[in-house]
Design a protein around this motif. Structure first.
Motif, PDB file in Angstrom:
ATOM      1  N   LEU A  51       1.540   1.622   7.421  1.00  0.00           N
ATOM      2  CA  LEU A  51       1.761   0.710   6.500  1.00  0.00           C
ATOM      3  C   LEU A  51       3.388   0.591   6.319  1.00  0.00           C
ATOM      4  N   GLU A  52       3.886   0.970   7.415  1.00  0.00           N
ATOM      5  CA  GLU A  52       5.330   1.270   7.695  1.00  0.00           C
ATOM      6  C   GLU A  52       6.077  -0.155   7.312  1.00  0.00           C
ATOM      7  N   TRP A  53       5.286  -1.437   7.659  1.00  0.00           N
ATOM      8  CA  TRP A  53       5.892  -2.691   7.673  1.00  0.00           C
ATOM      9  C   TRP A  53       6.003  -3.167   6.250  1.00  0.00           C
ATOM     10  N   LYS A  54       5.666  -2.513   5.180  1.00  0.00           N
ATOM     11  CA  LYS A  54       5.937  -2.863   3.717  1.00  0.00           C
ATOM     12  C   LYS A  54       7.351  -2.685   3.576  1.00  0.00           C
ATOM     13  N   ASN A  55       8.018  -1.711   4.194  1.00  0.00           N
ATOM     14  CA  ASN A  55       9.350  -1.491   4.150  1.00  0.00           C
ATOM     15  C   ASN A  55      10.212  -2.678   4.822  1.00  0.00           C
ATOM     16  N   ILE A  56       9.625  -3.505   5.675  1.00  0.00           N
ATOM     17  CA  ILE A  56      10.191  -4.862   6.129  1.00  0.00           C
ATOM     18  C   ILE A  56      10.055  -5.817   5.041  1.00  0.00           C
ATOM     19  N   VAL A  57       8.857  -5.938   4.876  1.00  0.00           N
ATOM     20  CA  VAL A  57       8.293  -7.296   4.022  1.00  0.00           C
ATOM     21  C   VAL A  57       8.777  -7.114   2.321  1.00  0.00           C
ATOM     22  N   GLU A  58       9.084  -6.092   1.784  1.00  0.00           N
ATOM     23  CA  GLU A  58       9.499  -5.889   0.520  1.00  0.00           C
ATOM     24  C   GLU A  58      10.808  -6.599   0.235  1.00  0.00           C
ATOM     25  N   PRO A  59      11.754  -6.375   1.126  1.00  0.00           N
ATOM     26  CA  PRO A  59      13.133  -6.920   0.890  1.00  0.00           C
ATOM     27  C   PRO A  59      13.310  -8.366   1.236  1.00  0.00           C
ATOM     28  N   VAL A  60      12.368  -8.924   1.980  1.00  0.00           N
ATOM     29  CA  VAL A  60      12.255 -10.332   2.101  1.00  0.00           C
ATOM     30  C   VAL A  60      11.540 -10.912   1.097  1.00  0.00           C
ATOM     31  N   MET A  61      10.591 -10.404   0.598  1.00  0.00           N
ATOM     32  CA  MET A  61       9.897 -11.093  -0.527  1.00  0.00           C
ATOM     33  C   MET A  61      10.930 -10.945  -1.744  1.00  0.00           C
ATOM     34  N   SER A  62      11.576  -9.816  -1.981  1.00  0.00           N
ATOM     35  CA  SER A  62      12.786  -9.934  -3.053  1.00  0.00           C
ATOM     36  C   SER A  62      13.903 -10.973  -3.065  1.00  0.00           C
ATOM     37  N   LEU A  63      14.040 -11.227  -1.928  1.00  0.00           N
ATOM     38  CA  LEU A  63      15.128 -12.406  -1.666  1.00  0.00           C
ATOM     39  C   LEU A  63      14.575 -13.586  -2.164  1.00  0.00           C
ATOM     40  N   TYR A  64      13.412 -13.855  -1.849  1.00  0.00           N
ATOM     41  CA  TYR A  64      12.772 -15.133  -2.227  1.00  0.00           C
ATOM     42  C   TYR A  64      12.056 -15.245  -3.808  1.00  0.00           C
ATOM     43  N   ARG A  65      11.948 -14.065  -4.284  1.00  0.00           N
ATOM     44  CA  ARG A  65      11.489 -13.969  -5.787  1.00  0.00           C
ATOM     45  C   ARG A  65      13.062 -14.132  -6.579  1.00  0.00           C
ATOM     46  N   GLU A  66      14.192 -13.727  -6.089  1.00  0.00           N
ATOM     47  CA  GLU A  66      15.293 -13.888  -6.881  1.00  0.00           C
ATOM     48  C   GLU A  66      15.859 -15.493  -6.768  1.00  0.00           C
ATOM     49  N   ALA A  67      15.331 -16.075  -5.611  1.00  0.00           N
ATOM     50  CA  ALA A  67      15.856 -17.341  -5.397  1.00  0.00           C
ATOM     51  C   ALA A  67      14.807 -18.270  -6.053  1.00  0.00           C
ATOM     52  N   THR A  68      13.809 -17.960  -6.464  1.00  0.00           N
ATOM     53  CA  THR A  68      12.743 -19.110  -6.967  1.00  0.00           C
ATOM     54  C   THR A  68      12.413 -18.229  -8.473  1.00  0.00           C
ATOM     55  N   ASP A  69      12.882 -19.245  -9.201  1.00  0.00           N
ATOM     56  CA  ASP A  69      12.479 -18.906 -10.663  1.00  0.00           C
ATOM     57  C   ASP A  69      11.134 -19.084 -10.895  1.00  0.00           C
ATOM     58  N   GLY A  70      10.404 -17.985 -11.592  1.00  0.00           N
ATOM     59  CA  GLY A  70       8.963 -18.120 -11.870  1.00  0.00           C
ATOM     60  C   GLY A  70       8.319 -17.521 -11.022  1.00  0.00           C
ATOM     61  N   SER A  71       8.729 -16.908  -9.700  1.00  0.00           N
ATOM     62  CA  SER A  71       7.903 -16.138  -8.817  1.00  0.00           C
ATOM     63  C   SER A  71       7.939 -14.802  -9.086  1.00  0.00           C
ATOM     64  N   SER A  72       6.978 -14.176  -8.655  1.00  0.00           N
ATOM     65  CA  SER A  72       6.818 -12.667  -8.659  1.00  0.00           C
ATOM     66  C   SER A  72       6.220 -11.995  -7.384  1.00  0.00           C
ATOM     67  N   ILE A  73       6.414 -10.482  -7.282  1.00  0.00           N
ATOM     68  CA  ILE A  73       5.682  -9.883  -6.226  1.00  0.00           C
ATOM     69  C   ILE A  73       4.780  -8.790  -7.036  1.00  0.00           C
ATOM     70  N   GLU A  74       3.488  -8.935  -6.178  1.00  0.00           N
ATOM     71  CA  GLU A  74       2.363  -7.950  -6.899  1.00  0.00           C
ATOM     72  C   GLU A  74       2.514  -6.924  -5.631  1.00  0.00           C
ATOM     73  N   THR A  75       2.718  -5.621  -6.047  1.00  0.00           N
ATOM     74  CA  THR A  75       2.498  -4.680  -4.990  1.00  0.00           C
ATOM     75  C   THR A  75       1.065  -3.967  -5.022  1.00  0.00           C
ATOM     76  N   LYS A  76       0.329  -4.133  -3.672  1.00  0.00           N
ATOM     77  CA  LYS A  76      -0.993  -3.221  -3.932  1.00  0.00           C
ATOM     78  C   LYS A  76      -0.499  -1.991  -3.044  1.00  0.00           C
ATOM     79  N   GLU A  77      -1.434  -1.141  -2.716  1.00  0.00           N
ATOM     80  CA  GLU A  77      -1.414  -0.106  -1.914  1.00  0.00           C
ATOM     81  C   GLU A  77      -1.556  -0.403  -0.540  1.00  0.00           C
ATOM     82  N   SER A  78      -2.300  -1.502   0.021  1.00  0.00           N
ATOM     83  CA  SER A  78      -2.148  -2.089   1.209  1.00  0.00           C
ATOM     84  C   SER A  78      -1.565  -2.988   1.593  1.00  0.00           C
ATOM     85  N   ALA A  79      -1.290  -3.873   0.634  1.00  0.00           N
ATOM     86  CA  ALA A  79      -0.565  -4.942   0.755  1.00  0.00           C
ATOM     87  C   ALA A  79       0.471  -5.473  -0.518  1.00  0.00           C
ATOM     88  N   LEU A  80       1.079  -6.676  -0.004  1.00  0.00           N
ATOM     89  CA  LEU A  80       2.206  -7.124  -0.976  1.00  0.00           C
ATOM     90  C   LEU A  80       1.989  -8.800  -1.005  1.00  0.00           C
TER      91      LEU A  80
END
Length: 861
Positions: free
Chosen positions: A679-708
Motif C-alpha cells: 500500500l505504499e502507493w497511498k503516499n503518492i495518492v494522498e498529496p494529490v488528492m489533498s491538492l484537489y480537496r483544497e482547490a474544490t470547495d465542498g470536497s473531502s477525502i475518506e481514508t480507508k485501510e486499503s483505499a483513499l
C-alpha cells in the motif's frame, strides 16, 4: 409525485379560462374539432404499439412547429380561404434534406383565425393539398399560450432577461403555464391523429412545444422523436429561476435527439440537467449522450443553414437587378455598411448606431464616405420594451445625422417598413460590410445570406457590370453572442457592449486590403454553401435514426405522473423479482449463497443514520444462523464499522472495503487480500488528492485501510465533475507503475489495490463452497451501485463452471429500475427487506452449529 404545477392543470378546462371539448378516445386520422384537451393520464401506456393503421412502407417525417409553412388569405370574390406555401419558411426548405420518396406532414397553427364552422373544411383541404394538419387553437388559448407564456415568460428568460421588477418583464403566471401545457396537448393530439409509430419520425421545433414530447412518449414509448431548439438556451443560473424548470427539462429528455445551434447552448442544457436532475453526460463515439432511465438521449450541435437555391433565385429576378442599379446610383462613391434586424431589445440596433457615431468621431476622413443602411424588420411584439427600443433608435440616428450629415449626405439611413426579399438581396449584394450586433440571438442567418448574395449569380454580375470570374469579397462584423458566430471564423467578432471595439472593427473591415477580404469571403462561402439547410436537415434525420436504432431491442415501462412521466428502457429479460418465486426456490434448495450490499441495499442510501435497524439485524441473524446458508455482507465500508454494527449476527460473513478484508464469522479472524499487500502507493495518492480537496470547495477525502476516496457530492456539480475527471487523469498518470487502480463512481474518485473487487469476493466464497464439497444450488446477490455489477458478473461466470454438478438457481438483483447486468430488480430498500423477511420466515429454525464446510476450510488452510 406529480409536480404541483401540472398535476391538476386540467381543472382549467372546466373553468372560465377555456371552453374546450374533451378529446374523443378514438382519434380519427384528421382532427376536426376546434380544440382538444384530454386528461393528462387518460392514455394507457403501451410498449409502442399503435392502433393507427400503417399508411404503407413509405418513409414519413412529421414536422411539428408553432406555425405551418403556409400563407392564408380570404378570396375577395367568394370569401373562401386561399392557401399557398411559404417558400421562405425553414420548415418547408428542410425537405430538401430528405429523400424524394419521403412524405413530410406538417402539424402547426395558421397565422389567421379560422371560424369554427369552417375548420373541418379547411383541415381537409390543407391535408389533401399541402400535407398540413392545423391545430386550430381557440383564440383565448392561443393568446395566453403564444403572446403570454412563450413571449412573456420563455423568450425573455431564454435571452437572459429576468423579471426583477414589474417594469422589466412579466412575473411567472401559472394560468399562462396551464395554457402552454394545454396548447402542447392539442398539438400532441393532432400528431397522434396521423402518426404510424412503427415507421414515422416526429421532429418538434423550438421553445413553443417543449412539453409536447412528454405527451407523445406517454402514449407511444418507442416513438422516434427529435427536438431542435432555435433560440439560445440560458445558463443554469438563469434557467433555474423558472418555476416549471423540471417539467420542461423532462419534456425535452423524453426525446431521442435534442439539437442546438452551438455548443454553448448545449453545454447550458447539460449543466441544467446535471444541477437540477442529477444527470451526467458522456461522449459516446463522438456523440454526446445523456443516460436517462435506461434510454440514451443524444445531443446534437449543428447550426441551421440557408437555402442556397432560394437565395440565388431571388438574386436572379429582374426586380432585384433593377433595385441593385437604383441603390448603386443612390450611394455612388460611398462605402455601404448594412444592418438588417428585427426591432427588439436584443438586436443591439442602438449600440450599433453608437458605434457608427464613434467611428465617425474618431476617423473624420470617413465622414461623407460611409453610410449605414439599417433595415428594421417589423417588430414581432408590441410591448413597452419594443417601443422604447424603437424610440432610442430613432433619436440616436437623428442625432448622428444632425452632427455628421449634410444636405446631400446622411451617415445613417433607417428603413422602417416591410422590405421585400428582392430589395434586401440587392442591399446584401452591394454592401461592403455587414454588421450583426445583437446582444443575444439564437442563430441569425443574416451573415449567411449576405455571404451568398456577395458571391452573386450570372444575372447579378450583369446588373453590376462585373465579370463572372472576378474575385468576390465580403466583410462581416458579428457579435460573439449570436449562434452563427462560431461558424464564421473569418468574421471580426465583437462584444456589442464595447462601443469602441465595435467602431474599430468597422474601421478594420472597411480599410482591410482587398486580398484579405477575398480570402475571408472564400472561406465563409465554402462553409455556407456546403452547410446549407438541406445538409442540416439530413444530418439531423440521420442522427435521429441512429439514436432510435435500439428502440425495439429493449423493454419499456412508463413511470411517473403528469409532466414527470418518462420511459424506463431496459433489457427484455429484466423483470421485477417476485417474492413468491424466490421463496419457492429457497425452500427447495439446501446449499445457499447469499450476497448483500450494505448502503442502498439493506440501509437507505439517503439515511443519515447508517446503523442497521433492529429489523435488519433480526433478518440477517435468522438467515445467517441457518446452516444451509452462507450469508455475506459485501461493502465498501471499513471493517471496524461493519463488525460493530453487525455484531449480533455471529455467523454472518463480512467483506469490508470491497473485499480487501474478509471475515467468515464473528469468531474467525480477518483475512487480508494478498494481492493488495503493498500500500505504499497511498503516499503518492494522498498529496494529490489533498491538492484537489483544497482547490474544490465542498470536497473531502475518506481514508480507508486499503483505499483513499475523494468525495465531491457537496461541491458545485459542474466544477466537481470537472475536477473529478482531472483528478482521475492525474492519478492514472502518477500510478502508472503502481499496484493500484483508479475508479470513478457516483460523486467519488477512488484508488484501491489492484485485484480487489466485490466480484472477487463472490468468486472466493463460491470457490470455497465447491471445494468444501458443498456446491451451492441457490445463489442470490442484491446490490444497488456500480461496484455490485462486478458481483453480478462474477456470479454468472462462476456458476457456469463445468465443475459444478448441477447449475444453481441464480437471483442477481439490483435495487432500482436501471440498466444492470442483473436479471431482476427491486424498487428500493423497503422491497429488499420484504424479500429478506420472506426468506427469513421460511427458514427452518434450529440450533446453529459450526457448519462442516467451515471446519474443512480451517483444516485445509
Amino acid at each position: 409525485m406529480a409536480s404541483r404545477s401540472c398535476a391538476n392543470f386540467l381543472h382549467l378546462a372546466s373553468g372560465d379560462l377555456l371552453d374546450i371539448p374533451q378529446t374523443p378516445r378514438a382519434l380519427p386520422r384528421v382532427m376536426t374539432v376546434p380544440g382538444i384537451i384530454s386528461d393528462l393520464d387518460s392514455f394507457s401506456s403501451n410498449d409502442g404499439d399503435s392502433d393507427v393503421t400503417s399508411s404503407g412502407c413509405r418513409e414519413r417525417k412529421i414536422i411539428v412547429a408553432n406555425m405551418l409553412p403556409l400563407h392564408a388569405k380570404r378570396d375577395a370574390e367568394n370569401s373562401k380561404w386561399r392557401f399557398s406555401l411559404d417558400e421562405d419558411s425553414l420548415l418547408l426548405q428542410l425537405k430538401d434534406g430528405f429523400s424524394p420518396e419521403t412524405e413530410v406532414i406538417y402539424v402547426g397553427s395558421l397565422k389567421v383565425d379560422i371560424d369554427a364552422s369552417e375548420q373541418e373544411e379547411v383541415a381537409q383541404k390543407l391535408l389533401e393539398d399541402f400535407n398540413c394538419v392545423p391545430t386550430f387553437l381557440p383564440h383565448d388559448l392561443q393568446k395566453k399560450f403564444y403572446l403570454g407564456f412563450c413571449k412573456q415568460q420563455l423568450w425573455p428568460i431564454f435571452h437572459y432577461m429576468l423579471p426583477l421588477c414589474p417594469d422589466h418583464g412579466h412575473r411567472f403566471d401559472r394560468f399562462l403555464w396551464q395554457a402552454y401545457v394545454s396548447a402542447n396537448k392539442i398539438f400532441a393530439d393532432k400528431v397522434m391523429g396521423v402518426i404510424n409509430t412503427d415507421d414515422d419520425c416526429v421532429w418538434v421545433h423550438d421553445y413553443h412545444l417543449m412539453v409536447l414530447p412528454t405527451f407523445l412518449r406517454k402514449c407511444f414509448h418507442r416513438i422516434k422523436l427529435g427536438f431542435f431548439l432555435h433560440s439560445p438556451f440560458p445558463s443554469s443560473e438563469i434557467y433555474r429561476t423558472l418555476p416549471v424548470r423540471d417539467e420542461i427539462l423532462r419534456g425535452l429528455l423524453n426525446c431521442d435527439l435534442i439539437g442546438f445551434h452551438t455548443f454553448d447552448y448545449a453545454r447550458h442544457f447539460l449543466s441544467c440537467c446535471s444541477r437540477m436532475l442529477g444527470l451526467d453526460y458522456e461522449s459516446k463515439r463522438g456523440h454526446i449522450g445523456l443516460d436517462y432511465f435506461g434510454r440514451t438521449v443524444f445531443i446534437k450541435i449543428l447550426p441551421v443553414g440557408v437555402h442556397m437555391g432560394r437565395l440565388e433565385s431571388v438574386l436572379s429576378l429582374p426586380s432585384t437587378a433593377n433595385k441593385v442599379k437604383e441603390i448603386q446610383k443612390q450611394f455612388e462613391g460611398k462605402e455601404l455598411i448594412l444592418g438588417i434586424d428585427d426591432m427588439d431589445i436584443f438586436k443591439g440596433i442602438s449600440l450599433k448606431l453608437l458605434a457608427v457615431e464613434q467611428l465617425l468621431q474618431q476617423h473624420p476622413d470617413l465622414q461623407g464616405k460611409i453610410v449605414l443602411v439599417q433595415i428594421v424588420n417589423p417588430a414581432r411584439g408590441f410591448g413597452k420594451d419594443v417601443q422604447e427600443a424603437k424610440k432610442e433608435t430613432y433619436l440616436t440616428a437623428k442625432k448622428i445625422n444632425e452632427v455628421y450629415g449634410s444636405p446631400n449626405y446622411q451617415p445613417v439611413i433607417l428603413i422602417d417598413r416591410p422590405v421585400p426579399r428582392y430589395e434586401k438581396s440587392a442591399y446584401y449584394a452591394l454592401a461592403e460590410c455587414c454588421i450583426v450586433n445583437a446582444v443575444r440571438d439564437g442563430m441569425n442567418l443574416v451573415p449567411y445570406k449576405y455571404i451568398v448574395c456577395r458571391q452573386g449569380t450570372r444575372c447579378m454580375d450583369e446588373a453590376l457590370a462585373v465579370k463572372s470570374d472576378s474575385p468576390r469579397t465580403s466583410m462581416l462584423v458579428v457579435s460573439e453572442f449570436i449562434g452563427c458566430s462560431p461558424s464564421l471564423s473569418g468574421a471580426i467578432r465583437v462584444n456589442p457592449w464595447d462601443i469602441d471595439a465595435v467602431a474599430e472593427a468597422l474601421n478594420t473591415a472597411i480599410t482591410m486590403p482587398e486580398s484579405e477580404k477575398q480570402l475571408r469571403h472564400e472561406k465563409h462561402y465554402r462553409y455556407v454553401s456546403t452547410h446549407d439547410v438541406a445538409y442540416w436537415a439530413h444530418s439531423f434525420a440521420q442522427d435521429l435514426d441512429r439514436a432510435c436504432q435500439d428502440h425495439y431491442s429493449k423493454r419499456c415501462w412508463g413511470i411517473g405522473l403528469g409532466l414527470g412521466f418518462r420511459v424506463l428502457s431496459l433489457s427484455p429479460s429484466f423483470r421485477r423479482l417476485s417474492i413468491d418465486h424466490i421463496v419457492s426456490a429457497y425452500k427447495r434448495t439446501n446449499r445457499r449463497a447469499i450476497f448483500l450490499d450494505y448502503d442502498g441495499t439493506v440501509v437507505p442510501e439517503a439515511s443519515i443514520i447508517k446503523i442497521p435497524s433492529p429489523e435488519v439485524i433480526s433478518i440477517l441473524k435468522t438467515l445467517s444462523d441457518d446452516p444451509k446458508n452462507t450469508v455475506f455482507i459485501v461493502s465498501g465500508r471499513g471493517r471496524t464499522s461493519l463488525s460493530d454494527w453487525l455484531a449480533p449476527c455471529e455467523t454472518l460473513g463480512i467483506a469490508a472495503e470491497h473485499g480487501y478484508f474478509i471475515r467468515w464469522s464473528k469468531d474467525s479472524e480477518w483475512e487480508t487480500s494478498p494481492v493488495g499487500a503493498d500500500l505504499e502507493w497511498k503516499n503518492i495518492v494522498e498529496p494529490v488528492m489533498s491538492l484537489y480537496r483544497e482547490a474544490t470547495d465542498g470536497s473531502s477525502i475518506e481514508t480507508k485501510e486499503s483505499a483513499l476516496v475523494w468525495h465531491h457530492q457537496d461541491a458545485d456539480p459542474d466544477f466537481g465533475s470537472c475536477q473529478a475527471k482531472e483528478l482521475l487523469d492525474h492519478l492514472e498518470n502518477v500510478l502508472a507503475n503502481e499496484p493500484a487502480v483508479v475508479k470513478r463512481g457516483q460523486h467519488i474518485v477512488e484508488v484501491k489495490p489492484q485485484g480487489v473487487s466485490k466480484g472477487l469476493v463472490a468468486e472466493k466464497v463460491l470457490f470455497r463452497m465447491v471445494n468444501g464439497g458443498k456446491p451451492p444450488d441457490f445463489v442470490m446477490c442484491v446490490g444497488d451501485d456500480k461496484s455490485d455489477e462486478d458481483m453480478f458478473q462474477s456470479i454468472l461466470t462462476s456458476v457456469s463452471n463445468p465443475s459444478l454438478p448441477v447449475a444453481p438457481e441464480i437471483f442477481a438483483c439490483t435495487v432500482g429500475r436501471k440498466p444492470s447486468k442483473a436479471k431482476y430488480y427491486l424498487d428500493d430498500v423497503a422491497d429488499v427487506l420484504k424479500l429478506l423477511q420472506g426468506l427469513a420466515t421460511s427458514t427452518i429454525s434450529k440450533p446453529w452449529c459450526l457448519p462442516e464446510m467451515q471446519v474443512s476450510f480451517e483444516s485445509s488452510d
